[in-house]
Design an enzyme around this catalytic site. Structure first.
Site, PDB file in Angstrom:
ATOM      1  CD  GLU A  36      -2.797  -0.980   2.521  1.00 53.37           C
ATOM      2  OE1 GLU A  36      -2.191  -1.443   3.503  1.00 53.37           O
ATOM      3  OE2 GLU A  36      -3.945  -0.553   2.585  1.00 53.37           O
ATOM      4  CE  LYS A 115      13.410  -5.521   0.522  1.00 50.91           C
ATOM      5  NZ  LYS A 115      12.917  -5.203   1.849  1.00 50.91           N
ATOM      6  CB  CYS A 429     -13.244  -8.941  36.584  1.00 47.33           C
ATOM      7  SG  CYS A 429     -13.648  -9.313  34.874  1.00 47.33           S
TER       8      CYS A 429
HETATM    9  S1  IVH Z   1      20.825  -4.143  -0.079  1.00 43.26           S
HETATM   10  C1  IVH Z   1      21.466  -0.154  -1.735  1.00 43.26           C
HETATM   11  N1  IVH Z   1      20.268  -6.622   0.574  1.00 43.26           N
HETATM   12  O1  IVH Z   1      15.749  -3.888   2.496  1.00 43.26           O
HETATM   13  C2  IVH Z   1      21.145  -1.541  -1.347  1.00 43.26           C
HETATM   14  N2  IVH Z   1      18.948  -4.863   1.505  1.00 43.26           N
HETATM   15  O2  IVH Z   1      13.989  -2.060   1.121  1.00 43.26           O
HETATM   16  C3  IVH Z   1      20.164  -1.591  -0.251  1.00 43.26           C
HETATM   17  N3  IVH Z   1      17.234  -5.637   3.057  1.00 43.26           N
HETATM   18  O3  IVH Z   1      17.171  -0.972   3.752  1.00 43.26           O
HETATM   19  C4  IVH Z   1      20.342  -2.662   0.651  1.00 43.26           C
HETATM   20  N4  IVH Z   1      17.683  -7.784   2.918  1.00 43.26           N
HETATM   21  O4  IVH Z   1      17.183  -3.031   5.235  1.00 43.26           O
HETATM   22  C5  IVH Z   1      19.940  -5.317   0.725  1.00 43.26           C
HETATM   23  N5  IVH Z   1      19.889  -8.845   1.117  1.00 43.26           N
HETATM   24  C6  IVH Z   1      19.579  -7.563   1.258  1.00 43.26           C
HETATM   25  C7  IVH Z   1      18.540  -7.132   2.107  1.00 43.26           C
HETATM   26  C8  IVH Z   1      18.251  -5.769   2.197  1.00 43.26           C
HETATM   27  C9  IVH Z   1      16.927  -6.867   3.492  1.00 43.26           C
HETATM   28  C10 IVH Z   1      16.553  -4.417   3.495  1.00 43.26           C
HETATM   29  C11 IVH Z   1      17.484  -3.311   3.896  1.00 43.26           C
HETATM   30  C12 IVH Z   1      17.099  -2.152   3.054  1.00 43.26           C
HETATM   31  C13 IVH Z   1      15.703  -2.495   2.672  1.00 43.26           C
HETATM   32  C14 IVH Z   1      15.307  -1.798   1.419  1.00 43.26           C
END
Ligand code: IVH
Length: 667
Positions: A36, A115, A429
């Protein structure tokens, strides 16, 4: 849309996104999903461009929220960027095409990583030593949370192997799913609010003021980026991951080099099914151009690199119908609205209800009986209502109205302090009485075997007991007529109740179910006051002198003992011969008899805990702040303001060696 209308919509969106940003980054209490958020942001971006309404203050121009003012702010020499998201194959192919267009060739590879769904942090090592840990903040600057970071066991304080002089690491702090469930169970027991998902609990934990509290949180860490002062033209993301691992930093085993976007898609499919078997939460995959030398050419937009993108997994969602909204009364009187659904399959389990948390939450989402709603599992564990499907329908039931009186005992409900929850404060209660007794008997408390929910229910409804102290009046004869209680189990229960009398004082304090008093606090209270008598008579000030006790806990304990019925219960426990005095541990010596110590800074070879144990072993005690009652300050490296305070008050200051000499212990 004319310009006037566009302007209005832009303002609306900015306000909403600013609020959402703050809720996410600063308060760790998000109220809209990532998707969203991204949709609104995209809409805003489009309008700003189309109607020439770009503004440097707009949420489209920045990465996150302002850093919280409680910690020192640190500038990030290289910003911590965000990532653009894609949600399907086509969007990901567009990304690949853009990269190839800008580079003008396809002589590069991708590195795909999971991620992680936690909070981004930055670590800095100088000559191999961890010197800084910081939150991402707004990407340009964040909070210096080094003291908290140092409590995370995954994060090495020193690097292994051949490391460059300066090593900057970026990665994600996170909490495993199981640990998250346990953390919430624990909070429940202490009368604290639930965290909505593992990500919020991580972000919230990292920003706690007390590093000792942080240390108790099961925070983990994965690194995903490395910046060094050694410039190597041929460095790749793959090689960085290997280096991070070599330096002793945790790297998730799931990363893969792919030669082209088709291979990336295959990898994503594989991980999409793996994700449910992982102990931690992952909400997608990050795809990065592997060869660092191309990253400069690709560059960044104002908030995200053009050389990387996130591919978000589908959130597991389902829709169902709200059959009823009922109110649950907690052990401490908190009233929680719960939605009952038409049963629905979601991420492998049948979901029949979900907590709606509180009145504000129901109104914000405007959930009504009869509505079709989207449900999803937060952290893939706890079902949550995301939104109402078709809220503009005309035949909806009226808005939910929070009753003014307790659904169980009809007492008028109140809001305590600045709480969002309504609370029933009637100590009699029935559901509260039952849950208090269950808590008293639970394994970590008095550990009375055989006193589960069903038995407690009967004991209370048959009016055999009305509080936990009444348990000690029960006879076998009274138990026999109860359902499903045979002669043998009646005797076992009586024996278990009798045996519980020998539980130590800290367990009794915990078992009494005082708001905010968990096991650790109970232990600290027992150690500090030694007797129930002293604890009952303590005032808020003396209580706050204990390390782990802040004003909120102290006030709750004082209020608890100010209530007549609680004092009566204690008297009854005493008459029944429970342990209301701390058992005296064998002391090694009386060298520090009744001496009060305050600790500051880090000692050369003793941890705080070890130093405290030594002080107690020799008859002394520790408190957290320096006052006229302090006998010694035990100071290590980089002492805080306590050092100046002690000097001002002429309090003797000991270093580790002098301290050990004093008690005749060897380093
Ligand atoms: S790279 C410039 N690698 O996702 C590159 N981020 O949505 C940015 N995150 O702030 C980060 N897993 O907190 C990268 N394997 C991963 C990641 C990752 C989680 C998070 C990170 C970033 C956010 C961005």
């Amino acid at each position: 849309m004319n310009k006037q209308e566009a302007k209005k919509r832009v303002e609306e969106l900015r306000e909403l996104l600013d609020k959402a940003n703050k809720a996410y980054y600063q308060d760790a209490q998000p109220f809209i999903s990532d998707k969203e958020f991204d949709n609104y942001l995209a809409e805003l971006e489009k309008l700003e461009e189309e109607y020439d309404l770009v503004d440097p203050q707009s949420p489209t121009q920045r990465v996150g929220g302002e850093p919280s003012s409680d910690f020192e702010t640190v500038e990030h020499p290289v910003p911590l960027l965000s990532l653009d998201n894609t949600y399907n194959e086509d969007e990901l192919n567009d990304f690949d095409r853009r990269v190839r267009d800008i580079l003008g060739h396809d002589n590069f590879t991708y590195l795909v990583e999971l991620k992680f769904d936690g909070a981004a942090i930055r670590l800095r090592y100088e000559n191999g030593a961890l010197v800084l840990g910081a939150t991402r903040g707004d990407g340009e600057s964040g909070d210096d949370i080094t003291r908290n970071i140092k409590t995370i066991k995954d994060i090495p304080l020193h690097l292994d192997d051949d490391f460059p002089d300066v090593v900057e690491v970026r990665g994600e702090a996170y909490i495993e799913r199981e640990a998250f469930v346990r953390l919430n169970e624990h909070r429940e027991k202490q009368g604290l609010n639930h965290f909505a998902n593992p990500r919020n609990s991580t972000a919230g934990s990292l920003k706690m003021q007390d590093p000792r509290e942080v240390a108790r949180r099961p925070i983990r860490f994965f690194s995903f980026d490395l910046l060094t002062d050694d410039t190597d033209a041929e460095i790749t993301q793959y090689r960085k991951m290997k280096l991070l691992d070599k330096f002793g930093l945790p790297v998730c085993e799931h990363f893969k080099q792919c030669t082209d976007i088709d291979e990336v898609h295959t990898q994503i499919d594989e991980w999409e099914s793996l994700r449910h078997d992982l102990p931690f939460e992952t909400d997608g995959v990050v795809i990065k151009v592997n060869e660092e030398k191309y990253r400069d050419t690709l560059g960044t937009t104002s908030k995200a690199p053009r050389w990387a993108i996130a591919y978000k997994f589908e959130a597991e969602q389902a829709t169902t119908v709200v059959k009823d909204i009922r109110l649950q009364v907690g052990r401490l009187g908190k009233i929680t609205p719960v939605a009952d659904f038409k049963a629905v399959q979601l991420a492998g389990t049948t979901v029949k209800h979900a907590s709606l948390h509180n009145e504000d939450e129901i109104h914000r989402k405007d959930i009504r009986v009869g509505d079709r709603v989207v449900v999803e599992k937060a952290g893939e564990i706890i079902p949550q209502v995301v939104s109402v499907v078709n809220p503009d329908r005309e035949d909806r039931a009226p808005r939910f109205k929070m009753p003014k009186y307790c659904p169980a005992c009809n007492e008028k409900l109140v809001k305590l302090g600045d709480d969002v929850d309504w609370t029933c404060i009637n100590p009699g209660c029935p559901p509260q009485v039952r849950q208090r007794i269950e808590h008293f008997a639970s394994r970590d408390a008095m550990d009375i075997d055989g006193l589960g929910e069903a038995v407690v229910d009967q004991l209370v409804s048959e009016q055999l007991i009305s509080n936990y102290a009444d348990l000690y009046d029960l006879t076998k004869e009274q138990l026999l007529p109860l359902e499903r209680i045979a002669k043998k189990s009646a005797q076992n229960l009586i024996n278990a109740i009798e045996e519980s009398k020998s539980q130590p004082l800290d367990r009794v304090i915990y078992a009494m179910g005082i708001r905010f008093v968990g096991k650790t606090v109970a232990r600290d209270l027992a150690n500090a006051f030694q007797t129930m008598e002293a604890l009952m008579d303590a005032n808020q000030e003396t209580m706050e002198e204990i390390d782990s006790i802040g004003p909120k806990i102290a006030q709750s304990v004082v209020e608890f003992f100010n209530q007549k019925h609680n004092r009566k219960i204690v008297a009854k426990l005493r008459n029944h011969g429970l342990n209301l005095v701390m058992e005296q541990k064998q002391k090694a010596s009386q060298k520090l008899d009744s001496k009060t110590f305050v600790l500051t800074g880090s000692l050369p070879s003793l941890t705080r805990k070890e130093a405290t144990q030594l002080i107690e072993k020799h008859g002394g005690k520790t408190t957290s702040s320096v006052s006229g009652n302090t006998d010694y300050l035990l100071a290590g490296d980089s002492p805080g303001s306590k050092y100046d305070e002690a000097q001002k008050l002429d309090i003797p200051i000991l270093d580790q060696d002098t301290f050990l000499d004093l008690i005749d212990e060897k380093p």
